[in-house]
Design a protein around this motif. Structure first.
Motif, PDB file in Angstrom:
ATOM      1  N   VAL A  69       2.266   5.829  -8.155  1.00  0.00           N
ATOM      2  CA  VAL A  69       0.679   6.525  -7.438  1.00  0.00           C
ATOM      3  C   VAL A  69       0.012   6.311  -8.439  1.00  0.00           C
ATOM      4  N   TRP A  70      -1.117   6.039  -7.274  1.00  0.00           N
ATOM      5  CA  TRP A  70      -2.805   5.496  -7.989  1.00  0.00           C
ATOM      6  C   TRP A  70      -3.205   7.221  -8.190  1.00  0.00           C
ATOM      7  N   TRP A  71      -3.879   7.638  -9.217  1.00  0.00           N
ATOM      8  CA  TRP A  71      -4.597   8.794  -9.417  1.00  0.00           C
ATOM      9  C   TRP A  71      -5.070   8.341 -11.349  1.00  0.00           C
ATOM     10  N   GLN A  72      -6.143   8.639 -10.843  1.00  0.00           N
ATOM     11  CA  GLN A  72      -6.894   9.270 -12.470  1.00  0.00           C
ATOM     12  C   GLN A  72      -6.120   7.635 -13.517  1.00  0.00           C
ATOM     13  N   ASP A  73      -5.276   7.117 -14.149  1.00  0.00           N
ATOM     14  CA  ASP A  73      -5.630   6.128 -15.038  1.00  0.00           C
ATOM     15  C   ASP A  73      -3.626   4.847 -14.823  1.00  0.00           C
ATOM     16  N   SER A  74      -3.232   6.007 -13.457  1.00  0.00           N
ATOM     17  CA  SER A  74      -1.662   5.855 -13.057  1.00  0.00           C
ATOM     18  C   SER A  74      -1.906   4.382 -12.237  1.00  0.00           C
ATOM     19  N   SER A  75      -1.530   3.758 -11.860  1.00  0.00           N
ATOM     20  CA  SER A  75      -1.188   2.103 -10.915  1.00  0.00           C
ATOM     21  C   SER A  75      -0.185   2.178 -11.071  1.00  0.00           C
ATOM     22  N   ALA A  76       0.049   1.639  -9.357  1.00  0.00           N
ATOM     23  CA  ALA A  76       1.430   0.933  -9.020  1.00  0.00           C
ATOM     24  C   ALA A  76       0.953  -0.097  -8.591  1.00  0.00           C
ATOM     25  N   GLY A  77       2.303  -0.997  -7.557  1.00  0.00           N
ATOM     26  CA  GLY A  77       1.490  -2.177  -6.910  1.00  0.00           C
ATOM     27  C   GLY A  77       0.656  -2.589  -5.682  1.00  0.00           C
ATOM     28  N   PHE A  78       0.177  -3.471  -4.942  1.00  0.00           N
ATOM     29  CA  PHE A  78      -0.714  -4.077  -4.547  1.00  0.00           C
ATOM     30  C   PHE A  78      -0.582  -4.635  -4.266  1.00  0.00           C
ATOM     31  N   SER A 152     -10.564   9.086 -13.753  1.00  0.00           N
ATOM     32  CA  SER A 152     -11.058  10.034 -13.249  1.00  0.00           C
ATOM     33  C   SER A 152     -11.880   9.846 -11.449  1.00  0.00           C
ATOM     34  N   SER A 153     -10.512  10.360 -10.956  1.00  0.00           N
ATOM     35  CA  SER A 153     -10.082  10.216  -9.555  1.00  0.00           C
ATOM     36  C   SER A 153     -10.857  11.647  -8.398  1.00  0.00           C
ATOM     37  N   THR A 154     -11.500  11.233  -7.711  1.00  0.00           N
ATOM     38  CA  THR A 154     -11.844  12.311  -6.221  1.00  0.00           C
ATOM     39  C   THR A 154     -11.588  12.005  -5.153  1.00  0.00           C
ATOM     40  N   ILE A 155     -11.264  13.449  -4.947  1.00  0.00           N
ATOM     41  CA  ILE A 155      -9.928  12.995  -3.464  1.00  0.00           C
ATOM     42  C   ILE A 155     -10.260  13.766  -2.783  1.00  0.00           C
ATOM     43  N   ARG A 156     -10.699  13.099  -1.004  1.00  0.00           N
ATOM     44  CA  ARG A 156     -10.400  14.054   0.184  1.00  0.00           C
ATOM     45  C   ARG A 156      -9.602  14.129   0.474  1.00  0.00           C
ATOM     46  N   ALA A 157      -8.932  14.477   1.354  1.00  0.00           N
ATOM     47  CA  ALA A 157      -7.196  15.186   2.247  1.00  0.00           C
ATOM     48  C   ALA A 157      -7.797  15.338   3.631  1.00  0.00           C
ATOM     49  N   TYR A 158      -7.140  14.694   4.640  1.00  0.00           N
ATOM     50  CA  TYR A 158      -7.585  15.785   6.295  1.00  0.00           C
ATOM     51  C   TYR A 158      -6.264  15.923   7.374  1.00  0.00           C
ATOM     52  N   THR A 159      -6.431  16.301   7.030  1.00  0.00           N
ATOM     53  CA  THR A 159      -5.025  17.029   7.861  1.00  0.00           C
ATOM     54  C   THR A 159      -5.287  17.031   9.489  1.00  0.00           C
ATOM     55  N   ASP A 160      -6.530  17.009   9.636  1.00  0.00           N
ATOM     56  CA  ASP A 160      -7.465  17.743  11.325  1.00  0.00           C
ATOM     57  C   ASP A 160      -7.898  16.136  12.098  1.00  0.00           C
ATOM     58  N   ASN A 161      -7.374  15.298  12.295  1.00  0.00           N
ATOM     59  CA  ASN A 161      -7.674  13.957  12.117  1.00  0.00           C
ATOM     60  C   ASN A 161      -8.659  13.531  13.000  1.00  0.00           C
ATOM     61  N   ARG A 166     -15.132  10.446   8.024  1.00  0.00           N
ATOM     62  CA  ARG A 166     -17.435  10.380   8.453  1.00  0.00           C
ATOM     63  C   ARG A 166     -17.999  10.699   7.475  1.00  0.00           C
ATOM     64  N   SER A 167     -17.181  10.220   6.143  1.00  0.00           N
ATOM     65  CA  SER A 167     -18.018  10.729   4.962  1.00  0.00           C
ATOM     66  C   SER A 167     -18.531   9.772   4.941  1.00  0.00           C
ATOM     67  N   THR A 168     -20.335   9.631   3.829  1.00  0.00           N
ATOM     68  CA  THR A 168     -21.152   8.942   3.026  1.00  0.00           C
ATOM     69  C   THR A 168     -21.249   9.387   2.092  1.00  0.00           C
ATOM     70  N   ASP A 169     -20.407  10.226   1.439  1.00  0.00           N
ATOM     71  CA  ASP A 169     -21.195  10.751   0.383  1.00  0.00           C
ATOM     72  C   ASP A 169     -20.332   9.374  -0.779  1.00  0.00           C
ATOM     73  N   SER A 170     -21.494   8.921  -1.856  1.00  0.00           N
ATOM     74  CA  SER A 170     -22.073   8.668  -2.369  1.00  0.00           C
ATOM     75  C   SER A 170     -20.723   8.713  -3.184  1.00  0.00           C
ATOM     76  N   ALA A 171     -20.327   9.550  -3.761  1.00  0.00           N
ATOM     77  CA  ALA A 171     -18.858   9.383  -4.923  1.00  0.00           C
ATOM     78  C   ALA A 171     -17.981   8.625  -3.585  1.00  0.00           C
ATOM     79  N   TYR A 172     -17.955   8.436  -2.870  1.00  0.00           N
ATOM     80  CA  TYR A 172     -16.159   7.935  -1.710  1.00  0.00           C
ATOM     81  C   TYR A 172     -17.051   6.185  -1.596  1.00  0.00           C
TER      82      TYR A 172
END
Length: 176
Positions: A69-78, A152-161, A166-172
């Motif tokens: 998982v990639w979340w907060q300070d956790s990382s995996a392979g890439f 510190s992770s911030t997430i947006r998930a969309y189930t309605d594709n 279409r985000s221009t939010d500076s956090a993302y």
């Protein structure tokens, strides 16, 4: 995650023209070529196979069962290429079952996509990255946008594709 197989098909275009030749990849060999690097390769099978013009990142079932998982300070392979300057990325990403590569992933959380990560994260211990992934999130087909700054992770998930991404939010950052 026993049946998961992540398939990436990536074209990278950079505004830094000297890098262009090394960034694009048609994936026309049977294994990933040496222009790619592996981060925490214990998370996936190596050598990384390429089939029909697609890179395949096949996750290690035992290791990824709980910790991939990639979340907060956790990382995996890439799998990545290092670049500098401004860049644009165009890709098609498919999250498919390993045992049936014609079928989409179908359970829990299995995602595939692109990440832009500050390489200093490895040496400082403070993760900084943004990513855009698609697949299954908590048993629902979705697209996920994540930004992590100083662990510190911030997430947006969309189930309605149809209304996704279409985000221009500076956090993302700016997606698409």
């Amino acid at each position: 995650m026993k049946d998961s197989c992540l398939i990436f098909f990536v074209f990278i275009f950079s505004n830094v023209f000297a890098q262009n030749e090394n960034l694009s990849d048609e994936f026309n060999t049977s294994n990933l070529d040496a222009t790619w690097s592996l981060f925490q390769e214990e998370y996936f099978e190596t050598p990384v196979p390429v089939t029909s013009g697609r890179m395949q990142m096949v996750l290690d079932d035992a290791l990824c069962n709980e910790t991939c998982v990639w979340w907060q300070d956790s990382s995996a392979g890439f799998i990545y290429k290092t670049l500098t300057g401004d860049f644009d990325v165009a890709t098609a990403v498919y999250a498919k079952q390993r045992t049936n590569p014609n079928e989409d992933v179908d359970r829990w959380t299995q995602l595939a996509g692109l990440m832009a990560r500050d390489p200093a994260s490895t040496t400082t211990g403070s993760e900084n990255y943004v990513f855009n992934v698609a697949g299954i999130r908590f048993d629902t087909p979705s697209v996920e946008l994540k930004s992590t700054t100083d662990n510190s992770s911030t997430i947006r998930a969309y189930t309605d594709n149809r209304n996704c991404c279409r985000s221009t939010d500076s956090a993302y950052g700016s997606y698409f």
